[in-house]
Design a protein around this motif. Sequence first.
Motif, PDB file in Angstrom:
ATOM      1  N   UNK A  77      47.345   8.804  26.293  1.00 40.44           N
ATOM      2  CA  UNK A  77      46.834   9.657  27.368  1.00 40.44           C
ATOM      3  C   UNK A  77      47.918  10.646  27.779  1.00 40.44           C
ATOM      4  N   UNK A  78      47.530  11.892  28.001  1.00 40.06           N
ATOM      5  CA  UNK A  78      48.428  12.892  28.569  1.00 40.06           C
ATOM      6  C   UNK A  78      47.677  13.629  29.665  1.00 40.06           C
ATOM      7  N   UNK A  79      48.345  13.832  30.791  1.00 36.38           N
ATOM      8  CA  UNK A  79      47.748  14.567  31.901  1.00 36.38           C
ATOM      9  C   UNK A  79      48.679  15.710  32.281  1.00 36.38           C
ATOM     10  N   UNK A  80      48.140  16.915  32.349  1.00 37.77           N
ATOM     11  CA  UNK A  80      48.901  18.079  32.798  1.00 37.77           C
ATOM     12  C   UNK A  80      48.648  18.236  34.293  1.00 37.77           C
ATOM     13  N   UNK A  81      49.718  18.138  35.074  1.00 37.70           N
ATOM     14  CA  UNK A  81      49.589  18.225  36.522  1.00 37.70           C
ATOM     15  C   UNK A  81      49.636  19.675  36.955  1.00 37.70           C
ATOM     16  N   UNK A  82      48.631  20.098  37.699  1.00 36.27           N
ATOM     17  CA  UNK A  82      48.535  21.467  38.160  1.00 36.27           C
ATOM     18  C   UNK A  82      48.422  21.474  39.672  1.00 36.27           C
ATOM     19  N   UNK A  83      48.429  22.669  40.278  1.00 39.05           N
ATOM     20  CA  UNK A  83      48.277  22.778  41.722  1.00 39.05           C
ATOM     21  C   UNK A  83      46.891  22.289  42.141  1.00 39.05           C
ATOM     22  N   UNK A  84      46.867  21.171  42.851  1.00 37.82           N
ATOM     23  CA  UNK A  84      45.614  20.610  43.368  1.00 37.82           C
ATOM     24  C   UNK A  84      44.598  20.328  42.266  1.00 37.82           C
ATOM     25  N   UNK A  85      45.066  20.154  41.030  1.00 39.14           N
ATOM     26  CA  UNK A  85      44.163  19.861  39.921  1.00 39.14           C
ATOM     27  C   UNK A  85      44.924  19.102  38.842  1.00 39.14           C
ATOM     28  N   UNK A  86      44.166  18.572  37.896  1.00 41.63           N
ATOM     29  CA  UNK A  86      44.782  17.817  36.804  1.00 41.63           C
ATOM     30  C   UNK A  86      43.890  17.905  35.570  1.00 41.63           C
ATOM     31  N   UNK A  87      44.542  18.062  34.434  1.00 40.98           N
ATOM     32  CA  UNK A  87      43.832  18.056  33.155  1.00 40.98           C
ATOM     33  C   UNK A  87      44.287  16.829  32.383  1.00 40.98           C
ATOM     34  N   UNK A  88      43.325  16.010  31.923  1.00 43.27           N
ATOM     35  CA  UNK A  88      43.666  14.775  31.221  1.00 43.27           C
ATOM     36  C   UNK A  88      42.986  14.724  29.868  1.00 43.27           C
ATOM     37  N   UNK A  89      43.732  14.197  28.904  1.00 45.19           N
ATOM     38  CA  UNK A  89      43.238  14.013  27.549  1.00 45.19           C
ATOM     39  C   UNK A  89      43.477  12.556  27.183  1.00 45.19           C
ATOM     40  N   UNK A  90      42.407  11.827  26.877  1.00 46.47           N
ATOM     41  CA  UNK A  90      42.479  10.375  26.679  1.00 46.47           C
ATOM     42  C   UNK A  90      41.929   9.995  25.321  1.00 46.47           C
ATOM     43  N   UNK A  91      42.705   9.223  24.563  1.00 47.27           N
ATOM     44  CA  UNK A  91      42.252   8.674  23.290  1.00 47.27           C
ATOM     45  C   UNK A  91      42.226   7.159  23.408  1.00 47.27           C
ATOM     46  N   UNK A  92      41.065   6.572  23.155  1.00 46.18           N
ATOM     47  CA  UNK A  92      40.911   5.118  23.209  1.00 46.18           C
ATOM     48  C   UNK A  92      40.011   4.694  22.052  1.00 46.18           C
ATOM     49  N   UNK A  93      40.639   4.144  21.002  1.00 48.38           N
ATOM     50  CA  UNK A  93      39.862   3.755  19.830  1.00 48.38           C
ATOM     51  C   UNK A  93      39.299   4.971  19.128  1.00 48.38           C
ATOM     52  N   UNK A  94      37.986   4.989  18.947  1.00 48.68           N
ATOM     53  CA  UNK A  94      37.372   6.131  18.272  1.00 48.68           C
ATOM     54  C   UNK A  94      36.818   7.146  19.269  1.00 48.68           C
ATOM     55  N   UNK A  95      37.200   7.007  20.532  1.00 47.13           N
ATOM     56  CA  UNK A  95      36.705   7.911  21.565  1.00 47.13           C
ATOM     57  C   UNK A  95      37.828   8.811  22.082  1.00 47.13           C
ATOM     58  N   UNK A  96      37.540  10.098  22.192  1.00 51.53           N
ATOM     59  CA  UNK A  96      38.471  11.047  22.790  1.00 51.53           C
ATOM     60  C   UNK A  96      37.748  11.799  23.906  1.00 51.53           C
ATOM     61  N   UNK A  97      38.325  11.706  25.097  1.00 52.90           N
ATOM     62  CA  UNK A  97      37.771  12.404  26.248  1.00 52.90           C
ATOM     63  C   UNK A  97      38.820  13.375  26.804  1.00 52.90           C
ATOM     64  N   UNK A  98      38.366  14.506  27.292  1.00 52.97           N
ATOM     65  CA  UNK A  98      39.221  15.430  28.022  1.00 52.97           C
ATOM     66  C   UNK A  98      38.483  15.835  29.288  1.00 52.97           C
ATOM     67  N   UNK A  99      39.241  15.985  30.373  1.00 49.79           N
ATOM     68  CA  UNK A  99      38.595  16.325  31.641  1.00 49.79           C
ATOM     69  C   UNK A  99      39.455  17.304  32.421  1.00 49.79           C
ATOM     70  N   UNK A 100      38.819  18.386  32.872  1.00 50.50           N
ATOM     71  CA  UNK A 100      39.462  19.407  33.695  1.00 50.50           C
ATOM     72  C   UNK A 100      38.898  19.287  35.109  1.00 50.50           C
ATOM     73  N   UNK A 101      39.720  18.766  36.039  1.00 48.22           N
ATOM     74  CA  UNK A 101      39.225  18.528  37.400  1.00 48.22           C
ATOM     75  C   UNK A 101      38.938  19.830  38.140  1.00 48.22           C
ATOM     76  N   UNK A 102      39.617  20.913  37.746  1.00 48.80           N
ATOM     77  CA  UNK A 102      39.420  22.195  38.433  1.00 48.80           C
ATOM     78  C   UNK A 102      37.993  22.711  38.239  1.00 48.80           C
ATOM     79  N   UNK A 103      37.478  22.599  37.014  1.00 48.67           N
ATOM     80  CA  UNK A 103      36.128  23.094  36.725  1.00 48.67           C
ATOM     81  C   UNK A 103      35.092  21.983  36.693  1.00 48.67           C
ATOM     82  N   UNK A 104      35.543  20.731  36.799  1.00 50.59           N
ATOM     83  CA  UNK A 104      34.669  19.560  36.690  1.00 50.59           C
ATOM     84  C   UNK A 104      33.916  19.576  35.364  1.00 50.59           C
ATOM     85  N   UNK A 105      34.660  19.909  34.295  1.00 48.91           N
ATOM     86  CA  UNK A 105      34.090  19.906  32.953  1.00 48.91           C
ATOM     87  C   UNK A 105      34.793  18.854  32.100  1.00 48.91           C
ATOM     88  N   UNK A 106      33.998  18.202  31.254  1.00 46.95           N
ATOM     89  CA  UNK A 106      34.538  17.175  30.352  1.00 46.95           C
ATOM     90  C   UNK A 106      34.210  17.545  28.917  1.00 46.95           C
TER      91      UNK A 106
END
Length: 420
Positions: free
Chosen positions: A137-166
Amino acid sequence: MAPNDSVESNGGTRGTAGGRRRAARYIVPVSVAGVAAATIGLVPALASTGDPDLPKITAQQLIEKIAASDTERLSGTVKISTDLGIPSLGGLAGSFAQGGDDGGKGGSTADPQAKMTELASGTHTLRVAVDGPDKQRVSILENAAEYSLIHNGDQVWAYDSKSNQAYHTTGGRAGQDSGKKAEHSAPAPESVPTTPKAFAEQALKAAGPTTSVTVDGTARVAGRDAYKLVIKPKESGSTIGSVTVAVDAQNGVPLKFTLLSSSGGKAVVDAGFTKVDFAKPAASSFTFTPPKGAEVTEGDDAKAQREADGPEGLGMFPGADGLGAGGSGAKDAKVIGEGWNAIAEIRTPGGTGLPSKESGDVPAEAQQFLDSLGDKVSGKFGSGRVFKTRVVNALMTDDGRVYVGAVTPDALVKAADGAS
């Protein structure tokens, strides 16, 4: 004259006291000088107290220590500063990669291929966690927001809290096979390093006959004892001055990576742990459920399209995947030279260079803008323009050839002349 100088002629104890005072006038400066000299002598010792006293090790042994490291669990905070001599990309990288800034039409703002390229400029703080080859997992810390990229097994998720998009895809780590050994890096596209180890691996790929590798003392990084491995090109012509990798003395994990330009100045890339823990990260670090109302984009189709479009590399080292390596899709590319002075020659589709007023491709009023792009150069190859950063430079000729590498503009012109 000082008032006490007159007591000398009065005799008796007053003269003795005056003599003592006069002696003190000379003794005190001598004492101060002695203390100063002693302090100067202590300065090197005091300055080096932060550098641990470790057993001697050769460069080859240290490289082998990195390669043999079996540490597969860690968590911590990484600070990355990048100064390529170009304006901060900010959200522009994502916008261009997606074809616009409206995630709903041009693509998801959570797309890793777009988001992670923002690390190519400016200063960023990341939180990372690794638990074996299948959980990162890696999370980029931003002003009042965070972007996270998560790999778990065969699943990869990314989430941008600023836009609420995954963004979601399957099949292992984004851009890599899930069967690869853990590399203490985030589940990012493999051409975008996010930790000191990922940077170090790219640099070590360049180690060979054209490279000097030495051990230059020790350091303390994130509270850990480390050796400093220094990698330098042996020959002139490269824009890379040196690479220093601080390697954990106990487990061989790179803790800090610093790249300096041959032209001097501040570091081009400085990436290092500010905090690190080699204990097993919490299992919750690798779980993700899209928040309510989040827009989710399935990324498999987009990923396949990107691969069909060609190489996406941001690599800055010769031999690394990406720039200069002739990646997939670069069928008309060839490499001139070797090692740090390697230059990729690429033929543009249609064999055309930048548009010009003479060719009738642009109106006269637009030529001034075009003239501001790069430096005009000429040689046996004809003429063209050089586009410069502090590390990677590129020459685009008027007949549609591109020469690019971590070399000086003069080296690019020489390569173009030799290929003509």
